[in-house]
Write an enzyme that holds these catalytic residues in place. Structure first.
Site, short mmCIF file in Angstrom:
data_model
loop_
_atom_site.label_atom_id
_atom_site.label_comp_id
_atom_site.label_asym_id
_atom_site.label_seq_id
_atom_site.Cartn_x
_atom_site.Cartn_y
_atom_site.Cartn_z
N ASP A 224 -47.24 -10.22 99.63
CA ASP A 224 -47.07 -9.41 100.83
C ASP A 224 -47.58 -8.01 100.48
O ASP A 224 -47.08 -7.38 99.55
CB ASP A 224 -45.59 -9.31 101.22
CG ASP A 224 -45.05 -10.64 101.74
OD1 ASP A 224 -45.84 -11.59 101.92
OD2 ASP A 224 -43.83 -10.72 101.99
N ASP A 379 -42.66 -17.31 111.36
CA ASP A 379 -41.55 -16.51 110.82
C ASP A 379 -40.29 -16.80 111.62
O ASP A 379 -39.87 -16.00 112.46
CB ASP A 379 -41.88 -15.01 110.94
CG ASP A 379 -43.13 -14.62 110.17
OD1 ASP A 379 -43.26 -15.03 109.01
OD2 ASP A 379 -43.98 -13.92 110.73
O1 1PR Z 1 -48.11 -11.24 112.74
O2 1PR Z 1 -50.41 -12.07 112.45
O3 1PR Z 1 -49.89 -9.69 112.03
O4 1PR Z 1 -49.13 -11.46 110.49
C1 1PR Z 1 -48.23 -10.74 109.74
C2 1PR Z 1 -47.90 -11.58 108.55
O5 1PR Z 1 -47.10 -10.80 107.68
C3 1PR Z 1 -47.11 -12.83 108.91
O6 1PR Z 1 -47.66 -13.92 108.20
C4 1PR Z 1 -45.70 -12.55 108.41
O7 1PR Z 1 -45.14 -13.71 107.82
C5 1PR Z 1 -45.93 -11.50 107.34
N1 1PR Z 1 -44.84 -10.50 107.28
C6 1PR Z 1 -44.62 -9.54 108.19
N2 1PR Z 1 -43.55 -8.80 107.79
C7 1PR Z 1 -43.11 -9.33 106.64
C8 1PR Z 1 -41.99 -8.85 105.85
O8 1PR Z 1 -41.61 -9.46 104.84
N3 1PR Z 1 -41.37 -7.77 106.27
N4 1PR Z 1 -43.81 -11.15 105.24
C9 1PR Z 1 -43.93 -10.41 106.32
C10 1PR Z 1 -43.55 -12.40 105.28
C11 1PR Z 1 -42.75 -14.01 103.98
C12 1PR Z 1 -43.35 -14.87 103.01
C13 1PR Z 1 -42.75 -14.64 101.67
C14 1PR Z 1 -41.93 -15.88 101.52
C15 1PR Z 1 -41.57 -16.20 100.12
N5 1PR Z 1 -43.37 -12.76 103.99
O9 1PR Z 1 -44.71 -14.88 103.00
O10 1PR Z 1 -43.78 -14.44 100.80
O11 1PR Z 1 -40.77 -15.77 102.32
O12 1PR Z 1 -40.71 -15.25 99.61
P1 1PR Z 1 -39.69 -15.59 98.45
O13 1PR Z 1 -40.33 -16.63 97.60
O14 1PR Z 1 -39.52 -14.32 97.70
O15 1PR Z 1 -38.45 -16.07 99.10
P2 1PR Z 1 -49.37 -11.09 112.02
#
Ligand code: 1PR
Length: 522
Positions: A224, A379
Site C-alpha cells: 500500500d 474492500d
Molecule cells: O478505489 O480504485 O482508487 O483504489 C484504491 C485501492 O487502495 C483499493 O484497492 C483499496 O483496497 C486500497 N486502499 C485504500 N485505502 C486503503 C487503506 O488501507 N487505508 N488499502 C487501501 C487496502 C488492503 C490490502 C492489504 C491487505 C493485507 N489495503 O491490500 O494489503 O488487507 O493486509 P494484511 O496482510 O496486513 O492484513 P481505488
C-alpha cells in the site's frame, strides 16, 4: 541488437527490461524496414487476437512478418505472439492470423477458472537449446483464456495441463513461441530468454520429464503506497485500513526496494495499491509511475497496480478516461491494473439500469488489454443481521456470531479506501464485475486487515463460489499456517499479505517452505 515488435497493447516494457537486463540492446519496430532488416525478432503480445491482427494489417506488417518467418530467422513469440502464428482464433473468428503454423486458437472449455492465470509447469516434448541450463521442472507464468491447437504435433515444443493438456510452446526451425511469459517468469524465464538471445549453444535434451503439470497457488506481496506527511512516497500499512499511528502515516519502507526484496524472496506477484488514488489523480502522481518504472527494471514477476483508475477531469477542465489512466500504468510497467471504488459505482449503475454500456472502466480496459489485465479490488466490511430476510443482499450464515449473537451477516462494499459504505454486497459486486469483463478479484476484508488473525474464510468462500474468474484472498494473514488454511478451506488461486512481510515477521520464503509439501507452489 534485438528487434521488438510492439503493436501497442499491454506491457512491452517488461520484455524490453528483461532483454536489457541480459545486456542486449532493443530496437522497437517503427516501420516495415525494421522488420525486413531484423536479425532476431521478439513479438510479445497481450490483449485481443482481433485487435492485434487489425493493427498489424493497418501498419502493413503482415507480409513482412510472413517473409521474416519463412526466412527462418530467429523469432520468439510470446502469448498472443504465439497465437498470431496460427491460421485463426475463436477470439476473433472472422480475422485471419499469419497462418505460418497450420492450426487454430481455441478458448479453454474446462471446469476451472478462466483465464488460466499463474505459474504452471511445462512438459518438454523435444530437445531445444531454449531450455539449456534449466532442469525442466521450473514453473512459468501464464495468463490467457485461449490456447493454440496445431494440426501437426511435430511443432509442439512443450505442453501444459490445465483442465486439458494444451500446447504451451511451439518450435519450427528457428521459430519459437511460448504461451507463457518468460519476461514474467523470474529466473527461469530470464534463463530461457538468454538462451534465445545468445547464439551458438547447441540443443540439449532435458532430463527431467513431468507427466502432468500443475498450476501453483500464488503468494502475492502487497504494497500500500502513499505520500507521508513530508511528501515522501512510502509503503504504509493499516489496521483495518487506518494507516496512521499517533497521527502519522506509518512508514514501512521504500516501495522499489521492498518490491525487489519480495521478488528475491520468491513472491509470485507484486501488487501496488496507490491508496490515496481516489483523491489524488494518478496521472499527476509522477513518483508512483516512477515506482513502477523502476520496479519493472529488475522484478520479473507480474506487477499489478491499483488506485484512482476512473474517468477524471483535471483542474484545467481536461478530461481523461479510465482507459488513459490504465494505459499510463501499463506503459510504466504494470501487467494488470486493479479497480476499487469505480467498480462499485459501475456495478451500482448496472444494477439500477440493467444496461451494459461498454463505457465503464472495466469494459474499456478489458476490451483493449484483455480481461486478464483487469483486477477488481473489493474492500468489504462485515454487517451483522438477525435474519437473512432483513436485507436484500447476499447474506451468509456465519460461525462468528455478531455482538448481539447474530448468526448472519453480509459484506458491505465500500469506496474511497473504506471511508464510504454502499448499499451493495461483495458477492454481487464480484458477479457483476465478472459479467462486465473483469479477469480477477482481489478480495480484501476491512475487519481482518492488519489483524494477523487469518483470512475471512467465510467471505472468501462466498465470493469464490459466485464467480468463475480467479480470486486472490487478502487481509488478515498472520503466519504461514493462515496461507495453508485459506488454500485448504477454499478454492482460491492466490493469497495476498502485506503486514507480516513488511514487519519481517514471516518472510515469503518461509511461507513457501511451510506450504511446499502441502499445496502446489512455485
Ligand atoms: O478505489 O480504485 O482508487 O483504489 C484504491 C485501492 O487502495 C483499493 O484497492 C483499496 O483496497 C486500497 N486502499 C485504500 N485505502 C486503503 C487503506 O488501507 N487505508 N488499502 C487501501 C487496502 C488492503 C490490502 C492489504 C491487505 C493485507 N489495503 O491490500 O494489503 O488487507 O493486509 P494484511 O496482510 O496486513 O492484513 P481505488
Amino acid at each position: 541488437m534485438i528487434t521488438l515488435l510492439d503493436y501497442g497493447a499491454g506491457n512491452v516494457r517488461s520484455v524490453i527490461n528483461a532483454i536489457e537486463s541480459l545486456g542486449q540492446k532493443v530496437k522497437v519496430v517503427s516501420g516495415i524496414d525494421d522488420l525486413l532488416s531484423a536479425e532476431k525478432l521478439v513479438f510479445p503480445g497481450v490483449g485481443n487476437f482481433g485487435s492485434m491482427m487489425r493493427i498489424l494489417n493497418e501498419k502493413n506488417y503482415v507480409d513482412a512478418l510472413k517473409d521474416y518467418l519463412l526466412s527462418d530467422r530467429p523469432f520468439l513469440g510470446i502469448c498472443l505472439g504465439l497465437h498470431a502464428l496460427f491460421e485463426k482464433s475463436e477470439e476473433a473468428p472472422d480475422t485471419k492470423g499469419l497462418g505460418f503454423i497450420p492450426g487454430h486458437v481455441k478458448k479453454f472449455d474446462i471446469n476451472l477458472s478462466v483465464p488460466h492465470i499463474g505459474w504452471n509447469g511445462v512438459n518438454i516434448k523435444k530437445p531445444s537449446r531454449i531450455f539449456n541450463g534449466l532442469r525442466g521442472d521450473e514453473k512459468f507464468y501464464f495468463v490467457h483464456s485461449f490456447h493454440v491447437v496445431p494440426d501437426d504435433d511435430s511443432v509442439v515444443l512443450t505442453t501444459t495441463n490445465y483442465g486439458v493438456e494444451f500446447a504451451s510452446g511451439i518450435q519450427k526451425g528457428n521459430i519459437t513461441a511460448t504461451q507463457f511469459h518468460p519476461e514474467k517468469s523470474g529466473a527461469a524465464g530470464i534463463n530461457l530468454l538468454k538462451n534465445f538471445l545468445e547464439p551458438g549453444s547447441e540443443k540439449k535434451a532435458i532430463t527431467h520429464v513431468l507427466t502432468e503439470t500443475r498450476l501453483s497457488k500464488r503468494i502475492v506481496a502487497c504494497l500500500d503506497v502513499r505520500s507521508n506527511d513530508r511528501g515522501d512516497l512510502v509503503v504504509t500499512k493499516g489496521d483495518q485500513y487506518d494507516v496512521r499511528e499517533n497521527g502519522t502515516v506509518r512508514n514501512l519502507g521504500k516501495p522499489v526496494e521492498l518490491a525487489r526484496t519480495y521478488y528475491e524472496q520468491g513472491a509470485d506477484e507484486i501488487t501496488f495499491l496507490n491508496i490515496t488514488g481516489f483523491r489524488d489523480f494518478p496521472l499527476e502522481d509522477i513518483p508512483m509511475m516512477d515506482v513502477l518504472k523502476q520496479t519493472s527494471k529488475n522484478v520479473f514477476v507480474p506487477l499489478t497496480i491499483g488506485g484512482g483508475i476512473r474517468d477524471y477531469t483535471d483542474k484545467h477542465g481536461r478530461k481523461y478516461t479510465a482507459l488513459e489512466v490504465a494505459t499510463e500504468y501499463f506503459r510504466s510497467g504494470a501487467d494488470k491494473i486493479s479497480i476499487g471504488s469505480d467498480a462499485v459505482l459501475t456495478a451500482e449503475a448496472y444494477l439500477r439500469t440493467g444496461k451494459i454500456t461498454g463505457k465503464s472502466s472495466i469494459e474499456q480496459i478489458s476490451m483493449v488489454y484483455g480481461a486478464q489485465a483487469v483486477v477488481i479490488s473489493i474492500d468489504p466490511r462485515r454487517v451483522y443481521v438477525s435474519s437473512p430476510d432483513d436485507v436484500g443482499h447476499h447474506v451468509i450464515e456465519t460461525k462468528i456470531a455478531g455482538p448481539d449473537g447474530e448468526r448472519y451477516c453480509w459484506y458491505q462494499c465500500t469506496i474511497k479506501g473504506g471511508r464510504e459504505g454502499r448499499d451493495l454486497d461483495a458477492v454481487t459486486l464480484a458477479e457483476v464485475c465478472e459479467k462486465l469483463g473483469a479477469g480477477e478479484i482481489l478480495l480484501n476484508c476491512i475487519d481482518k486487515d492488519g489483524t494477523n488473525s487469518g483470512f475471512d474464510i467465510e467471505l472468501v468462500n462466498a465470493v469464490r463460489s459466485a464467480v468463475t474468474i480467479p480470486v486472490i484472498a487478502s487481509s488478515g494473514a498472520g503466519c504461514a499456517e493462515h496461507f495453508y488454511e485459506v488454500f485448504a478451506e477454499t478454492d482460491v488461486e492466490s493469497a495476498l499479505a502485506a503486514g507480516i512481510f513488511h514487519r519481517k515477521e514471516v518472510p515469503i520464503s518461509d511461507v513457501k517452505s511451510y506450504l511446499r509439501d502441502k499445496v502446489e507452489i512455485r
